[in-house]
Design an enzyme around this catalytic site. Sequence first.
Site, PDB file in Angstrom:
ATOM      1  N   HIS A   1     -47.235  13.293   4.647  1.00 28.96           N
ATOM      2  CA  HIS A   1     -46.082  14.186   4.503  1.00 28.96           C
ATOM      3  C   HIS A   1     -45.116  14.018   5.678  1.00 28.96           C
ATOM      4  CE1 HIS A   1     -43.727  17.648   3.427  1.00 28.96           C
ATOM      5  NE2 HIS A   1     -44.067  18.308   4.518  1.00 28.96           N
TER       6      HIS A   1
ATOM      7  N   HIS B   1     -44.361  23.310 -11.404  1.00 29.17           N
ATOM      8  CA  HIS B   1     -43.503  24.471 -11.182  1.00 29.17           C
ATOM      9  C   HIS B   1     -42.567  24.226  -9.995  1.00 29.17           C
ATOM     10  CE1 HIS B   1     -42.509  28.519 -12.269  1.00 29.17           C
ATOM     11  NE2 HIS B   1     -42.791  29.014 -11.081  1.00 29.17           N
TER      12      HIS B   1
ATOM     13  N   HIS C   1     -39.331  26.994   5.566  1.00 26.86           N
ATOM     14  CA  HIS C   1     -39.440  25.534   5.496  1.00 26.86           C
ATOM     15  C   HIS C   1     -39.168  25.048   4.078  1.00 26.86           C
ATOM     16  CE1 HIS C   1     -40.555  21.610   6.807  1.00 26.86           C
ATOM     17  NE2 HIS C   1     -41.668  21.548   6.100  1.00 26.86           N
TER      18      HIS C   1
ATOM     19  N   HIS D   1     -42.213  38.463  -8.033  1.00 24.22           N
ATOM     20  CA  HIS D   1     -41.834  37.136  -8.513  1.00 24.22           C
ATOM     21  C   HIS D   1     -41.761  37.108 -10.035  1.00 24.22           C
ATOM     22  CE1 HIS D   1     -41.363  32.846  -8.557  1.00 24.22           C
ATOM     23  NE2 HIS D   1     -42.495  32.656  -9.232  1.00 24.22           N
TER      24      HIS D   1
ATOM     25  N   GLU E   1     -51.562  15.444   5.359  1.00 25.82           N
ATOM     26  CA  GLU E   1     -50.571  16.029   6.266  1.00 25.82           C
ATOM     27  C   GLU E   1     -49.733  14.953   6.941  1.00 25.82           C
ATOM     28  OE1 GLU E   1     -48.379  18.541   8.857  1.00 25.82           O
ATOM     29  OE2 GLU E   1     -49.244  18.717   6.847  1.00 25.82           O
TER      30      GLU E   1
END
Length: 368
Positions: A111, A345, A179, A289, A108
């Site tokens: 990032h 992906h 986000h 999706h 985290e």
Amino acid sequence: MTDLLLPLGQVAAIGGAVALGPLIWWRQRSRASTPAGRLRALTVLTLFLTFDLIVFGAFTRLTDSGLGCPDWPGCYSAASPVGARHHIEAAQAAMPTGPVTHGKAWIEMVHRYLASAVGLLILLLAVLSWKLARSARAHHEPAPSPWLPTLTLVWVCVQGAFGALTVTMKLFPAIVTLHLLFGLGLLMLLAWQREAYVPRPLSVSAAPAALRTAVAVVLVLALVQVALGGWVSTNYAVLACDEFPTCHGGQWWPHLDFAQGFQLWRELGQRADGSWLGFEALAAIHMAHRIGAGVVFVAILALAWTLRRHAADWSNWLLAAAGWQLASGLSNVVLDWPIAAALAHTGGATVLMALLTTLLVRLRSADH
């Protein structure tokens, strides 16, 4: 206020240290370039790091590290997990399989450091863009507008705010999805900005006037599909349909609860009334999706067919991106959502958005 500003400054300083290496490389590589050429090189560098940031953000989510440090901007008010080790150990002892571990805390915070580095590079881009524009006006020379880099700076600040909300609102699905979308929007702005410094109109042979409209339509469809993909990921609905082409238990169309699945303002894993989100809702998210993927795939094939007569290289790039997304998307389902396939992906979707944005900008330049 000090509890916020001190770790914010510390995290920004670490982000600056992370950005220092790429900046030194950029400076050395572009020393002989024109000011516009140096700005374009810096934009390309920032674009590349933004791509890395988006993919690493996906890795953070896929490893359940989004709450590895459950406060913001620091980790238990410290600049790194090193200073928060006692808090992390206590949280891990209380909940060994919970969201807080030393490994997740580092993921985290890395990032956040990378996000800070990208933000500082975008700030530098905006400052240098205004400096170039002012110098060009003084010498009566043309220069790209500095307003696009300024918009990019504002955009990354909003993106940072959503990053903070992602943590403080405990992975609220709508916030996490926004986000992601703001991250892709940032990448698209940088791709557009990259083209502004050295305009390169698309080499086309009698391209129809409607081609730009077709690209814009496909871009919008792809954005909607990315939003659906983000909603699948943030709701952990990938394996709600664990077969292909059927969904679950050999069913082509199981019972689906779209109303609950697409109730946007709710906690993770819950309905708006606080009860748990059912399997039917998760399956509805997944199937939406999957249907969207079919629509976008057909749209890209049609666009690639049209482009083949006018710009074959772009047709091939789009077909490659569409094929990559199809293969990585299917791999997520049939291989039980491995991290490598999920990252592939996300990376493929990011590249596709950059391709479509660049294509649209070049078609616009060709029209002018």
